[in-house]
Write a protein that holds these residues in place. Structure first.
Motif, short mmCIF file in Angstrom:
data_model
loop_
_atom_site.label_atom_id
_atom_site.label_comp_id
_atom_site.label_asym_id
_atom_site.label_seq_id
_atom_site.Cartn_x
_atom_site.Cartn_y
_atom_site.Cartn_z
N ASP A 129 0.91 -1.12 -0.22
CA ASP A 129 0.22 -0.13 0.27
C ASP A 129 1.08 1.14 -0.03
OD1 ASP A 129 -2.40 -1.43 0.45
OD2 ASP A 129 -2.57 -1.44 2.08
N THR A 130 1.80 1.10 -1.11
CA THR A 130 2.72 2.45 -1.34
C THR A 130 3.46 2.99 -2.41
OG1 THR A 130 4.75 3.16 -0.65
CG2 THR A 130 4.35 0.84 -1.22
N ASN A 131 3.76 3.98 -3.03
CA ASN A 131 3.68 4.61 -3.87
C ASN A 131 5.32 4.48 -4.39
OD1 ASN A 131 1.81 5.31 -5.14
ND2 ASN A 131 1.43 7.25 -4.22
N TYR A 132 6.39 4.09 -3.15
CA TYR A 132 7.16 2.78 -3.69
C TYR A 132 7.20 2.45 -4.58
CZ TYR A 132 8.38 5.90 0.23
OH TYR A 132 8.21 7.51 1.20
N ARG A 133 8.29 2.35 -5.11
CA ARG A 133 9.09 0.98 -5.88
C ARG A 133 10.00 0.16 -5.87
NH1 ARG A 133 8.30 5.79 -9.19
NH2 ARG A 133 10.03 5.03 -10.07
N THR A 134 10.90 -0.12 -6.16
CA THR A 134 11.94 -1.49 -6.10
C THR A 134 13.04 -0.01 -7.24
OG1 THR A 134 10.84 -2.83 -8.48
CG2 THR A 134 10.73 -3.71 -6.06
N HIS A 135 12.60 0.84 -7.97
CA HIS A 135 13.85 1.42 -9.29
C HIS A 135 13.39 2.92 -8.51
CE1 HIS A 135 15.22 -2.37 -10.78
NE2 HIS A 135 13.91 -3.24 -10.60
N HIS A 136 13.58 3.48 -7.91
CA HIS A 136 13.77 5.02 -7.51
C HIS A 136 15.32 5.19 -8.22
CE1 HIS A 136 9.44 5.44 -5.94
NE2 HIS A 136 10.10 4.88 -5.71
N PRO A 137 15.34 6.45 -9.48
CA PRO A 137 16.38 7.50 -9.68
C PRO A 137 17.36 7.91 -8.72
CG PRO A 137 14.95 7.59 -11.14
CD PRO A 137 14.37 6.64 -10.17
N ILE A 138 18.71 7.64 -8.35
CA ILE A 138 19.01 7.82 -6.70
C ILE A 138 19.82 9.60 -7.24
CG2 ILE A 138 19.21 5.55 -5.95
CD1 ILE A 138 22.19 6.59 -6.40
N LEU A 139 20.14 9.96 -8.63
CA LEU A 139 19.97 10.96 -8.84
C LEU A 139 19.40 11.56 -10.44
CD1 LEU A 139 24.21 9.94 -9.82
CD2 LEU A 139 23.34 11.14 -8.12
N ALA A 140 18.67 13.00 -10.10
CA ALA A 140 17.90 13.55 -10.70
C ALA A 140 18.69 13.61 -11.56
CB ALA A 140 16.87 14.65 -9.50
N GLN A 141 17.63 13.86 -12.75
CA GLN A 141 18.13 14.25 -14.57
C GLN A 141 17.63 15.51 -14.17
OE1 GLN A 141 16.69 12.35 -17.50
NE2 GLN A 141 18.10 10.18 -16.91
N PRO A 142 18.97 17.01 -14.56
CA PRO A 142 17.71 18.17 -14.59
C PRO A 142 16.90 18.29 -15.07
CG PRO A 142 20.14 17.47 -15.19
CD PRO A 142 19.89 16.51 -14.98
N ALA A 143 15.65 19.39 -15.29
CA ALA A 143 15.17 19.24 -16.31
C ALA A 143 15.15 19.29 -17.73
CB ALA A 143 13.87 19.90 -15.55
N GLY A 144 14.52 18.41 -18.38
CA GLY A 144 14.38 18.40 -19.71
C GLY A 144 14.79 17.77 -20.45
N LYS A 145 15.99 17.47 -19.44
CA LYS A 145 17.33 16.07 -20.15
C LYS A 145 16.90 14.81 -19.63
CE LYS A 145 20.66 18.87 -20.21
NZ LYS A 145 22.39 18.84 -20.72
N LYS A 146 16.98 14.46 -21.44
CA LYS A 146 16.47 13.13 -21.41
C LYS A 146 17.70 11.94 -21.03
CE LYS A 146 12.00 13.05 -21.82
NZ LYS A 146 11.29 12.81 -20.60
N GLY A 147 18.05 10.48 -20.15
CA GLY A 147 19.26 10.36 -20.50
C GLY A 147 19.00 8.68 -20.89
#
Length: 147
Positions: A129-147
């Protein structure tokens, strides 16, 4: 105790530092003892190393370093299995999936590893019963960038 490790070769760990996982970890129910090994010159990541199986090692981190608002409640059964730790005796770790390049690495926030630092007992808890997943990116990408 001498153990063979996946990343450090053969090392000696103090018995007092060993962690007991009485019920194993999901997928590895027979693995009941681990050592938390620190990386030299790196306080952000550790290795949760099986003391029996050299190739079984998880790269971990304190999830609050990357996700300051991470929050969950432990159920009564988990607290009982951990020996009813006080808030000050709880250490929370997230298992990482390390990718190349590293900036694509992710943290498992749905199944944190909880350690009672007072009695060295651990458990990987699967949150429901959570929104947490098994794969959360640890390093956020700058807005507008696709990795």
């Amino acid at each position: 105790m001498n153990i063979q490790t996946a990343y450090h070769g053969n090392i000696t760990v103090n018995d007092e530092e060993l962690l007991s996982f009485p019920h194993g970890v999901p997928g590895f129910h027979d693995e009941k003892q681990f050592a938390l090994l620190h990386l030299e010159d790196n306080e952000w990541f550790q290795i949760l190393q099986s003391t029996v199986t050299p190739d079984l090692a998880f790269i971990t981190t304190n999830p609050f370093l990357f996700f300051p608002e991470y929050d969950f409640e432990l159920d009564r059964a988990s607290l009982d299995q951990l020996g009813n730790p006080t808030t000050g005796n709880i250490q929370v770790l997230s298992i990482l999936t390390v990718k190349d390049p590293f900036k694509k690495s992710t943290a498992n926030l749905q199944a944190p590893v909880i350690i009672n630092t007072a009695n060295k007992r651990g458990k990987q808890v699967i949150l429901t019963d959570t929104n947490y997943r098994t794969h959360h990116p640890i390093l956020a990408q700058p807005a507008g960038k696709k990795g």
